[in-house]
Design a protein around this motif. Sequence first.
Motif, PDB file in Angstrom:
ATOM      1  N   ARG A 103       0.830  -1.203   0.000  1.00 41.31           N
ATOM      2  CA  ARG A 103       0.000   0.000   0.000  1.00 41.31           C
ATOM      3  C   ARG A 103       0.868   1.259   0.000  1.00 41.31           C
ATOM      4  N   ASP A 104       1.792   1.355   0.949  1.00 41.52           N
ATOM      5  CA  ASP A 104       2.616   2.564   1.028  1.00 41.52           C
ATOM      6  C   ASP A 104       3.559   2.689  -0.160  1.00 41.52           C
ATOM      7  N   ALA A 105       4.102   1.558  -0.628  1.00 38.81           N
ATOM      8  CA  ALA A 105       5.012   1.616  -1.765  1.00 38.81           C
ATOM      9  C   ALA A 105       4.308   2.166  -2.998  1.00 38.81           C
ATOM     10  N   ILE A 106       3.093   1.707  -3.238  1.00 38.84           N
ATOM     11  CA  ILE A 106       2.322   2.181  -4.395  1.00 38.84           C
ATOM     12  C   ILE A 106       1.940   3.651  -4.210  1.00 38.84           C
ATOM     13  N   ALA A 107       1.535   4.012  -2.984  1.00 36.94           N
ATOM     14  CA  ALA A 107       1.134   5.406  -2.734  1.00 36.94           C
ATOM     15  C   ALA A 107       2.317   6.354  -2.929  1.00 36.94           C
ATOM     16  N   TYR A 108       3.482   5.986  -2.410  1.00 36.36           N
ATOM     17  CA  TYR A 108       4.677   6.819  -2.580  1.00 36.36           C
ATOM     18  C   TYR A 108       5.005   6.976  -4.069  1.00 36.36           C
ATOM     19  N   ALA A 109       5.015   5.870  -4.791  1.00 36.63           N
ATOM     20  CA  ALA A 109       5.386   5.910  -6.203  1.00 36.63           C
ATOM     21  C   ALA A 109       4.427   6.805  -6.985  1.00 36.63           C
ATOM     22  N   HIS A 132       0.338 -11.438 -12.833  1.00 39.49           N
ATOM     23  CA  HIS A 132      -1.039 -11.817 -13.173  1.00 39.49           C
ATOM     24  C   HIS A 132      -1.812 -12.384 -11.980  1.00 39.49           C
ATOM     25  N   SER A 133      -1.070 -12.875 -10.968  1.00 35.38           N
ATOM     26  CA  SER A 133      -1.757 -13.456  -9.806  1.00 35.38           C
ATOM     27  C   SER A 133      -1.921 -12.472  -8.662  1.00 35.38           C
ATOM     28  N   ASP A 134      -1.364 -11.250  -8.794  1.00 36.50           N
ATOM     29  CA  ASP A 134      -1.322 -10.311  -7.675  1.00 36.50           C
ATOM     30  C   ASP A 134      -2.563  -9.420  -7.671  1.00 36.50           C
ATOM     31  N   ALA A 135      -3.688 -10.000  -7.200  1.00 35.37           N
ATOM     32  CA  ALA A 135      -4.938  -9.244  -7.140  1.00 35.37           C
ATOM     33  C   ALA A 135      -4.847  -8.092  -6.150  1.00 35.37           C
ATOM     34  N   GLU A 136      -4.034  -8.265  -5.100  1.00 35.17           N
ATOM     35  CA  GLU A 136      -3.895  -7.214  -4.093  1.00 35.17           C
ATOM     36  C   GLU A 136      -3.285  -5.960  -4.705  1.00 35.17           C
ATOM     37  N   ALA A 137      -2.204  -6.104  -5.456  1.00 34.12           N
ATOM     38  CA  ALA A 137      -1.563  -4.938  -6.068  1.00 34.12           C
ATOM     39  C   ALA A 137      -2.508  -4.277  -7.059  1.00 34.12           C
ATOM     40  N   ARG A 138      -3.226  -5.068  -7.854  1.00 35.99           N
ATOM     41  CA  ARG A 138      -4.181  -4.505  -8.820  1.00 35.99           C
ATOM     42  C   ARG A 138      -5.221  -3.658  -8.107  1.00 35.99           C
ATOM     43  N   ALA A 139      -5.760  -4.206  -6.987  1.00 34.70           N
ATOM     44  CA  ALA A 139      -6.794  -3.483  -6.244  1.00 34.70           C
ATOM     45  C   ALA A 139      -6.235  -2.189  -5.649  1.00 34.70           C
ATOM     46  N   LEU A 140      -5.002  -2.210  -5.163  1.00 33.96           N
ATOM     47  CA  LEU A 140      -4.404  -1.012  -4.590  1.00 33.96           C
ATOM     48  C   LEU A 140      -4.178   0.066  -5.639  1.00 33.96           C
TER      49      LEU A 140
END
Length: 885
Positions: A103-109, A132-140
């Motif tokens: 979450r924080d890594a994506i928000a910072y970027a 392709h399997s990382d639904a969490e990153a997609r949702a974030l």
Amino acid sequence: MQSPEIRRRYLEYFQARGHRLVPSSSLVPEGDATLLFTNAGMVQFKRVFLGLDTREYRRAVTAQKCVRAGGKHNDLEQVGHTDRHHTFFEMLGNFSFGDYFKRDAIAYAWEFVTSSDWLGIDPQRIRISVHHSDAEARALWREIAGMSDDRIYGLSDNDNFWQMADTGPCGPCSEIHVDLREPGAGSRTAVVSLDDFVEQTEAGKFLEIWNLVFMQFDRQADGTLKPLPAPSVDTGAGLDRITSVLQDVHSAYHTDLFLPLIHRAEQMVGRWYGGAKGEGGRVVEAPVLSRDDVSFRVLADHARAVAFLLADGVYPSNEGRGYVLRRILRRAVRHAYLLGRRNPTLVELVDEVTNVMGGVYPELLRSREHMRDVTRAEEERFLETIEGGLVRMAELTSVSAEEAFRLYDTFGFPIDLTQIVAAERGISVDVAGFERLLEQQRDRSRAARKRARAGGAPAVRAKRGEGWNKVKLRLRQRWVGYETTAVETDILAFRSQEGRVGLLLRDNPFYAESGGQVSDAGTVAGEGWTLAIDDVRKEDGKTAIFGPLVEGRFEPSRVRAAVDEPRRRDIERNHTATHLVHAALRKVLGTHVHQAGSVVSPEHLRFDFTHHQPVGAELLAEIEREVNAHVWENRDVLTEEMKNDAARRLGAMALFGEKYGDVVRVVTVPEVSIELCGGTHVRTTGQIGLVKVVSESGVGAGVRRLEALTGPGAFGWFSRQQRLLQEAAAKVGSTPEHLARRVEALNEEQRKLHRRVEELIKAGGASAEPVAMENGSAIAVTTTATGDRTEIGAMVDAFRSKTTSGVTVIFATGERPGIHVGVTDDLVARGVTAGEVVNRIAALTGGKGGGRPHFASAGAGDASRFAAAEVQAPVIVRELLAAHR
């Protein structure tokens, strides 16, 4: 936005969010033999990610120097031909060690990339890839960035899953891509399919600028993924790529990171780079690259790699990292050559790298002169042979293994350069055969070095692999040599061969050759027998000692093992002195100096070090003064075992290429030297007594060798010098204190006598009475006791200057009998030559000779026949004069 501003903003952004600013590590990875060079920002934190080390911070930010030019990550062949491949680049990185995660890594970027306070890239230009399997990153990404699903692409393991090795920490990645296509036709808002996204990326229309690695698994040996207890984040963002986006160019070569280097190259070669032209302050890019454009790009790229590698202590050589550096250098020279340049070029571009980047990386400023000197020397060396190599290749229809090796060994062509030139001509290269020949050469070199190191090793040695007779082999051997040189102990195992006995001792005080320090010698005494130890070596993790029986008959018993203590103390003096010498060399010559090998024996020390030119007498004296100053300060020599990483953080120096364990021994002379070292040392520097440098020489390209004596050896050297001075003074009737003045007086006296002898010789030559005449030409025959050709030449010159026409024949009857002839210019013009005359006369004695038309000499042959030759000489000369009227 200029690159320094982008770099500064990145570091400030993450520092403001609790990240520790960590300086870039060296391009030479410390303690990691698996990598040639630092190739990513996470390399200096590798042990942290593996759980083998901890830091006092859990968040970090860096601008890391990287090189990808060897091993698994090798972009060398693509450099210049594409917009995005470089040997040297800077990777911006923010890291979380079990602190924040996706979450924080994506928000910072997202904030840093798109906010107008930071980079301000239009969000509509952004595309995201996830595993392709990382639904969490997609949702974030949907939640934080408002990114719609049709702009998030799920990719496979090959593209979006990262792992450090076959086992260990790993996890999915998420990348930020920028749409480089021109606005319009809805290109930045239209739905792009997965296939179209991949196609556009491969075509260079989408550019990846940011990679978030979510390390959340520990891959097991069977391939299963076990969740990590503390997931971490490793970010890699390419400064050159981000800069190209913000400067609105498609190629990093057209940014402020490269254009100053390209413009400098243009000035030097007198040609112009067509890949980009400036119009109204903006770079206009050409659609097609010419061959010249590729060469300009290679020069700019390679100059950066060469500068930073040299600044970090890598030196051009034929092995390992040095070989990669030499390849880069020589590829650059060849591209300058293709641009018509026949003089060193890269040296000026390396200097320009310092102008561009020295403010951020001060090691460039510190090493500026070193980088210039080494680069120039390497360029000049290769320019001497490159034309011959290219000519040779032009003659070939294919390149056999032998030809490839000849091009490497004779002309200095690295195999990849041979392949490139061959490919341009459409011919093949036997690379596999070349590698075999190269390895054979290396084997021969290694064997030769091993023989040289063995030196006076015993003629009969117990052979490795012969069986040990076990006594107490179940016990572990202990090394006690740091604490004592004599111990009573038990034998664990023994073996014998041809009157020699080998032992494994329970407590071993004998040092086995390692790190340049030679093995110990000494004795082992048992019940009624004594063994003279002359060979110590490692066998299967234990130290084995060998030597002949000098007393009694060997039977296993409890023993007293004693190292030759005076010999050990001499070794310790020399070993500690090598550390002081290393420190002094780096202080006086520069921090580019690194150890390239050493020998520490009881008699002397030998220290090889990287340096580009001979060390002059004044600098050598300064180095000697520096070393002895620390000896006389009687500083403590401290030894301590500690974790490898802790030692590196203290600044402990290690030998390049040497493998070290997790726990290392650190030898410190406070405020002078700190090195990783397993050898034996004095307790204080004062025990060294004195260090005398006795020689400095070259041992290979870029490697110098210093030899020195310490303690008793240095005292013996001075005693010998004093004795020689006394003997020399006595022979000339003086004292050592006044010897120099006496020698100068004798030299002046000799010069006066020499001038007087010359005057007499000339007078004698000029007054030589002719013994015959032939049509107005004089024929003079004389004899002299001198054998000095210079003096005889003076006699001939005197005759020629005083005689209008004639021939002089001189018989020298001294220690070097010979016949010499001089002929005046008028006779030479008629065809009478001194060589013909002297050979005709010398033939009477069985001799022969030759020389210039007006002066020639011949060996005497049989000197007892000189008298007859003297009688015949006028006759022979007269005949030759008559023949050349």
